[in-house]
Design an enzyme around this catalytic site. Structure first.
Site, PDB file in Angstrom:
ATOM      1  N   ASP A  24       4.391  12.185  -7.311  1.00  0.00           N
ATOM      2  CA  ASP A  24       5.832  12.167  -7.576  1.00  0.00           C
ATOM      3  C   ASP A  24       6.383  13.591  -7.679  1.00  0.00           C
ATOM      4  O   ASP A  24       5.685  14.495  -8.132  1.00  0.00           O
ATOM      5  CB  ASP A  24       6.086  11.408  -8.887  1.00  0.00           C
ATOM      6  CG  ASP A  24       7.549  11.023  -9.040  1.00  0.00           C
ATOM      7  OD1 ASP A  24       8.292  11.046  -8.035  1.00  0.00           O
ATOM      8  OD2 ASP A  24       7.957  10.698 -10.174  1.00  0.00           O
ATOM      9  N   HIS A  41       9.152  16.229   1.094  1.00  0.00           N
ATOM     10  CA  HIS A  41       8.140  15.274   1.561  1.00  0.00           C
ATOM     11  C   HIS A  41       7.156  15.961   2.525  1.00  0.00           C
ATOM     12  O   HIS A  41       5.961  15.681   2.505  1.00  0.00           O
ATOM     13  CB  HIS A  41       8.805  14.080   2.238  1.00  0.00           C
ATOM     14  CG  HIS A  41       9.587  13.219   1.280  1.00  0.00           C
ATOM     15  ND1 HIS A  41       9.089  12.834   0.063  1.00  0.00           N
ATOM     16  CD2 HIS A  41      10.831  12.682   1.361  1.00  0.00           C
ATOM     17  CE1 HIS A  41       9.987  12.082  -0.565  1.00  0.00           C
ATOM     18  NE2 HIS A  41      11.058  11.991   0.209  1.00  0.00           N
ATOM     19  N   LEU A 136     -15.988  10.288   1.952  1.00  0.00           N
ATOM     20  CA  LEU A 136     -14.814  10.175   1.079  1.00  0.00           C
ATOM     21  C   LEU A 136     -14.037   8.926   1.491  1.00  0.00           C
ATOM     22  O   LEU A 136     -13.645   8.783   2.654  1.00  0.00           O
ATOM     23  CB  LEU A 136     -13.910  11.418   1.231  1.00  0.00           C
ATOM     24  CG  LEU A 136     -12.593  11.377   0.441  1.00  0.00           C
ATOM     25  CD1 LEU A 136     -12.853  11.397  -1.072  1.00  0.00           C
ATOM     26  CD2 LEU A 136     -11.688  12.560   0.806  1.00  0.00           C
TER      27      LEU A 136
HETATM   28  C1  FPP Z   1       7.678  11.010  -4.436  1.00  0.00           C
HETATM   29  O1  FPP Z   1       8.601  12.031  -4.412  1.00  0.00           O
HETATM   30  C2  FPP Z   1       6.860  10.911  -3.290  1.00  0.00           C
HETATM   31  C3  FPP Z   1       6.846   9.876  -2.405  1.00  0.00           C
HETATM   32  C4  FPP Z   1       7.935   8.899  -2.182  1.00  0.00           C
HETATM   33  C5  FPP Z   1       5.663   9.686  -1.620  1.00  0.00           C
HETATM   34  C6  FPP Z   1       5.659  10.475  -0.352  1.00  0.00           C
HETATM   35  C7  FPP Z   1       4.368  11.053  -0.190  1.00  0.00           C
HETATM   36  C8  FPP Z   1       4.105  12.010   0.681  1.00  0.00           C
HETATM   37  C9  FPP Z   1       5.104  12.577   1.592  1.00  0.00           C
HETATM   38  C10 FPP Z   1       2.743  12.492   0.775  1.00  0.00           C
HETATM   39  C11 FPP Z   1       2.155  12.007   2.059  1.00  0.00           C
HETATM   40  C12 FPP Z   1       0.901  11.301   1.869  1.00  0.00           C
HETATM   41  C13 FPP Z   1      -0.110  11.335   2.764  1.00  0.00           C
HETATM   42  C14 FPP Z   1      -1.225  10.382   2.623  1.00  0.00           C
HETATM   43  C15 FPP Z   1      -0.133  12.293   3.863  1.00  0.00           C
HETATM   44  P1  FPP Z   1      10.074  11.635  -4.835  1.00  0.00           P
HETATM   45  O2  FPP Z   1      10.890  11.622  -3.609  1.00  0.00           O
HETATM   46  O3  FPP Z   1      10.062  10.362  -5.612  1.00  0.00           O
HETATM   47  O4  FPP Z   1      10.410  12.845  -5.773  1.00  0.00           O
HETATM   48  P2  FPP Z   1      11.530  12.884  -6.893  1.00  0.00           P
HETATM   49  O5  FPP Z   1      11.089  11.949  -7.990  1.00  0.00           O
HETATM   50  O6  FPP Z   1      11.518  14.301  -7.311  1.00  0.00           O
HETATM   51  O7  FPP Z   1      12.809  12.471  -6.228  1.00  0.00           O
END
Ligand code: FPP
Length: 243
Positions: A24, A41, A136
């Site tokens: 997060d 992201h 892994l």
């Molecule tokens: C939260 O940040 C994150 C996500 C919604 C997940 C996205 C994950 C990735 C881009 C990593 C990719 C994963 C792999 C396996 C390559 P948020 O947008 O909720 O952050 P905020 O709470 O600050 O708004």
């Protein structure tokens, strides 16, 4: 302390077998830097890649699960959802060879049906290409929700005609979508919120929880090792009295 020293310390003590991560803080990371959420992201995907590479090389923990998209994330703006799916698809396609050569086995945890066909195809290909690996076990939780997973287990139990008195915790656990994974020993959440947000629910029963204010794009090898070291300092009694 140097990273190598920290690594040695962590290796000298019992390690978790399965670490699950709630990634997060991508949006806030971008906002703080005056960048678009998409950039957060993108950097988040790089942080995930860095961690996977580190764990593939160091063989510290055999199972990791990354919560990449929850059943609730569908309420985000359509452009952000599409961007996330493209990012994941690109990551899987670009990294497949490296993942396969590093002995990584990829699994998907979640309902794939609502995902775009291209993303589903990339995942299916990567899952099939890595099925024989076991250095892994990398599980990507995508369109996953803890409540969905429990309902899915109940649906499987009902469709197999299991009678209520035969339904036990261990057999039910194996009916869950996560049934072939060991239960998580440690769940790490970055980004400062102190909740599970419908991630592992059944599976979290005896997991140690670790929360850090670090935003996901900044979560690096050191931060991971510090979480493991914290875990190693805890007493796990699984409800028993520890002498
Ligand atoms: C939260 O940040 C994150 C996500 C919604 C997940 C996205 C994950 C990735 C881009 C990593 C990719 C994963 C792999 C396996 C390559 P948020 O947008 O909720 O952050 P905020 O709470 O600050 O708004």
């Amino acid at each position: 302390m140097s990273l190598d020293k920290l690594l040695d310390e962590v290796r000298a003590r019992p390690l978790p077998r399965h670490v699950a991560l709630i990634m997060d803080g991508n949006g806030r990371w971008a906002k703080r830097k005056g960048l678009a959420r998409a950039e957060g992201h993108r950097q988040g995907a790089l942080a995930a890649e860095r961690l996977i590479r580190f764990l593939g090389k160091e063989r510290l923990v055999p199972y990791i699960t990354l919560f990449a998209f929850s059943t609730e994330n569908w309420s985000r703006p359509r452009e952000e959802i599409e961007f996330l799916f493209r990012l994941l698809e690109g990551f899987i396609r670009e990294k497949l060879r490296e993942l396969a050569e590093a002995g990584v086995r990829l699994r998907l945890l979640g309902d794939p049906r609502p995902l775009p066909a291209r993303l589903r195809a990339a995942i299916e290909e990567a899952v099939a290409a890595t099925v024989g690996n076991d250095a892994l076990h990398l599980t990507v939780a995508l369109n996953f929700g803890g409540r969905w997973a429990i309902l899915e287990g109940v649906r499987r139990a009902l469709s197999q005609g299991i009678s209520p008195d035969k339904l036990e915790e261990e057999s039910f656990r194996r009916l869950l979508p996560s049934g072939e994974l060991p239960e998580p020993d440690l769940i790490i959440r970055t980004g400062g919120h102190l909740r599970l947000s419908n991630f592992f629910l059944w599976e979290a029963a005896y997991a140690e929880l670790y929360f850090t204010p670090i935003l996901w794009p900044d979560f690096d090898e050191r931060a991971f090792l510090e979480a493991i070291r914290d875990f190693q300092g805890r007493t796990r009694n699984f409800g028993r009295v520890v002498p």
